[in-house]
Design an enzyme around this catalytic site. Sequence first.
Site, short mmCIF file in Angstrom:
data_model
loop_
_atom_site.label_atom_id
_atom_site.label_comp_id
_atom_site.label_asym_id
_atom_site.label_seq_id
_atom_site.Cartn_x
_atom_site.Cartn_y
_atom_site.Cartn_z
N CYS A 133 -6.48 1.42 9.34
CA CYS A 133 -5.66 2.21 10.25
C CYS A 133 -4.29 2.49 9.64
O CYS A 133 -3.40 1.63 9.68
CB CYS A 133 -5.52 1.49 11.59
N CYS A 136 -1.38 2.38 12.08
CA CYS A 136 -0.97 1.03 12.48
C CYS A 136 -0.21 0.33 11.35
O CYS A 136 0.79 -0.34 11.59
CB CYS A 136 -2.17 0.14 12.81
N ASP A 137 -0.70 0.44 10.13
CA ASP A 137 -0.23 -0.44 9.07
C ASP A 137 0.54 0.25 7.95
O ASP A 137 1.07 -0.42 7.06
CB ASP A 137 -1.43 -1.19 8.45
#
Length: 307
Positions: A133, A136-137
């Site tokens: 992701c 997200c990261d």
Amino acid sequence: MKTHELIIIGSGPAGLTAAIYASRANLKPLVIGGLKFGGQLMDTTEVENFPGFPEGIMGPELMQKFIEQAKRFGAEIIFKDVSKVDIKSEIKKVWVGDEVYQSKAIILATGAQPKKLGLDSEDKYWGKGVSSCATCDGAFFRGVEIAVVGGGDSAVEEATFLTRFASKVHLIVRKDSLRASKIMQDRATNHEKIEIHWNTEVQEVLGDGNKVTGLKLLNNKTNKSSELPLAGMFLAIGHIPNVKLVEGVINQDDLGYLETDSGSTYTNIDGVFVAGDVKDHKYRQAITAAGMGCMAAIDAERWLETA
Ligand code: NDP
């Protein structure tokens, strides 16, 4: 046998948000959350984009909070895997091994799983530099080189997004062409920070035990191996929606995701609602899954009033 008003299958952000809303509506939902409860956030480290947590929160801790909040209003949660369902009749049946649970309505929030390469080293460094992701990261990889594996729209989208943080993004493509749409292909090939490695497969994720330090690559045309030092690997080789329980019963879209009526969580089966990544291949965020969980609980509540 007791018949519940509502059974929710799945305990990721979608299922548990549905549980919070349904329990506050006094439906006393039963959540069957799976042995591996909590969904994809259980495999994440820090979550920085879930509203309400300005300092960030660890994925598993966030899911624990979802569970506490659902329980606070009377949701019953069991952490077992559903083995089969019969959802066509008026009273729905859900099997957990030999045990059978009954309900008038069902919310399916069984999620999706990112496809993996199947390497031991990929599992070893999951959350330590390996991720699926970028949204997200990505921000954890400022000023360093990283790789994105895949050649579809997701891979190009993630690679382009990651150029905001990384000093360079290596796009690892197993064929000599991209599957992505033409406009996305142009975006990747023309981007000064993206280098495409054609006919290339990841053989091993290299690391120092705590974090990723590089990739061992194989050029499948020349059969030559090489090592590429970098700090992270993002997988964008597709997702698999968890639809097994209702395959052939609930309508699926062209990509295999469960279909709902436009703008709602209703499905083709009366009393069965769908929320989260098992339906959504576009946004795939905890917050959008939670939003859909809320919608499903409200749809189910209103449907139960008239059923
Ligand atoms: P796709 O299935 O379209 O692409 C998967 C990619 O991963 C392919 O290039 C495939 O290679 C590669 N791949 C699969 N398995 C492996 C493996 N084991 N090792 C290496 N490479 C592998 O998935 P996406 O997630 O990209 O897209 C899913 C759907 O969502 C598509 O319809 C896409 O168009 C859509 N989408 C649209 C977006 C947009 O419009 N902005 C953004 C993101 C997704 P190969 O080609 O060799 O099979």
